[in-house]
Design an enzyme around this catalytic site. Sequence first.
Site, PDB file in Angstrom:
ATOM      1  N   SER A 241       0.642  -1.492   0.114  1.00  0.00           N
ATOM      2  CA  SER A 241       0.169  -0.374  -0.258  1.00  0.00           C
ATOM      3  C   SER A 241       1.181   1.166   0.097  1.00  0.00           C
ATOM      4  CB  SER A 241      -0.731   0.042   1.083  1.00  0.00           C
ATOM      5  OG  SER A 241       0.158  -0.028   2.075  1.00  0.00           O
ATOM      6  N   LYS A 242       0.396   2.402   0.035  1.00  0.00           N
ATOM      7  CA  LYS A 242       0.824   3.487  -0.342  1.00  0.00           C
ATOM      8  C   LYS A 242       1.786   3.708   1.164  1.00  0.00           C
ATOM      9  CE  LYS A 242      -1.548   6.379  -3.537  1.00  0.00           C
ATOM     10  NZ  LYS A 242      -0.612   6.298  -4.774  1.00  0.00           N
ATOM     11  N   ARG A 243       0.989   3.314   1.792  1.00  0.00           N
ATOM     12  CA  ARG A 243       2.535   3.530   3.014  1.00  0.00           C
ATOM     13  C   ARG A 243       4.345   2.349   2.883  1.00  0.00           C
ATOM     14  NH1 ARG A 243       1.983  -0.274   6.887  1.00  0.00           N
ATOM     15  NH2 ARG A 243       0.618  -1.596   6.118  1.00  0.00           N
ATOM     16  N   HIS A 244       3.919   1.580   1.805  1.00  0.00           N
ATOM     17  CA  HIS A 244       5.342   1.055   1.892  1.00  0.00           C
ATOM     18  C   HIS A 244       5.947   2.250   1.052  1.00  0.00           C
ATOM     19  CE1 HIS A 244       3.106  -2.627   2.882  1.00  0.00           C
ATOM     20  NE2 HIS A 244       3.660  -2.302   2.737  1.00  0.00           N
ATOM     21  N   GLY A 245       5.204   2.782   0.079  1.00  0.00           N
ATOM     22  CA  GLY A 245       5.995   3.410  -0.787  1.00  0.00           C
ATOM     23  C   GLY A 245       5.274   3.856  -2.244  1.00  0.00           C
TER      24      GLY A 245
END
Length: 466
Positions: A241-245
């Site tokens: 997800s966006k959290r990871h990049g």
Amino acid sequence: MPAQVVTRIAPSPTGYMHIGTARTGLFNWIFARKMGGKFLLRIEDTDRTRSTPDATDAIFRGMRWLGLEWDDEPVSQFERAARHAEVAHQMLAQGAAYKCFASQDEIAAFRETAKAEGRSTLYLSPWRDADPATHPDAPYVIRLKAPREGVTVIEDVVQGDVTFKNSTLDDMILLRSDGTPTYMLAVVVDDHDMGVTHVIRGDDHLNNAARQSHIYTAMGWPLPVYAHLPLILGPDGKKLSKRHGATGVEEYQKMGYPAPAMRNYLARLGWSHGDDEFFTDAQAREWFTLEGINKAAARFDFKKLDNLSGQHIAAMDDMSLMGEIEAYLTAIDASELSETQKDGLLRAMYCLKASARTLPQLLEKAAFVLGERPFLPDEKAARNLDSVSRGMLNELTPHLQSVSWNREALEATLGEFAESKNSKFGQLAGPLRAALSGRAATPSVFDMMLVIGRAETLARLQDAAA
Ligand code: GLU
């Protein structure tokens, strides 16, 4: 095996192209190309609020940048609604589907009761076996008459045989009361009509495969070969997800990963060929098999991507690299390179590409051919240009006026000069880098001097010494 392999990618426009969609597209593309088949693109644009021209365009852009050229015109699922309805009616006529007049309230009430009684809440329509003579003149949906007993087995090339109890699969709706097709119907009809022989897609669609197979059976259509790909996870093992990049393909383009590196990395993400990490498109085509797809979810590894990117930049021929750089500059809305800059870049490419992992890193090191005199030192470079260093550059200048302009001679001259100053060449390198490019991180000073030539070198040294 059918005469010709036909694969497809069927993205729903979401506003951007997810990295998972890109990988699915890539596998379909490699497989089709390997088999001398066709790779088709279908836009699943039935959700009219999300399917804006912009969102569709994001898919085209992502596909084109990645080099996943598709065959034939892209198919719009929305535009095929009449054909989907036709199939629903054909199934109705054949008794493989039925009209269901139940209202939302009735269905909700059925579920309430089932829940209270501890039964499955899967809706069982009373209209399944109703005599058409008893049908009211009221709106209806068309439902599939799914098998209630036994099991449905999906033979999946990646997952093996996956068994579903038919008691867990409901009589799904094929056509809504407003006459529009459901997604489940549309996918099957489109895949059949497009001649798709291999459905390679994310394993979030594995359950759908079981239900979709009933439509194939009802219509007497051959089932495609299924290959459901495991998810892509973040480095921590959670769903990417966006959290990871970045999760959008275009974000990777804007970070400056060249497309061949992205293809290589995405291909490795969930597929392997022995221990090979780096490979070309031709090797991917040669080596790829559906059986080689991993069953376990893949973890996105940003370091590995960087690493592969560096290897591709180093291996790419200069003209292709130039093409990647120009596409990158367009993607980040930077100004185009002038002819002089392109010329300089091409001359310098040999010493730039060996150590850059991304295109912006390469361009950073190319400052000495992209910029113009005077090269004002940036903060780091300025530290190498104190008065002592400037004096040294001044003294060095005459030594460079008559030396032969080749690597050996330059190395010898600079080495001797450093020695005469009782210093190491390393102490001379910093000021030279700063003078020649205004930067602290550059290719070797010899490479820079050889690329820009004697006159320009002397002029830059004098600028810095002044
Ligand atoms: N439109 C679906 C998606 O974007 C893909 C459907 C399919 O591949 O069958 O997830």
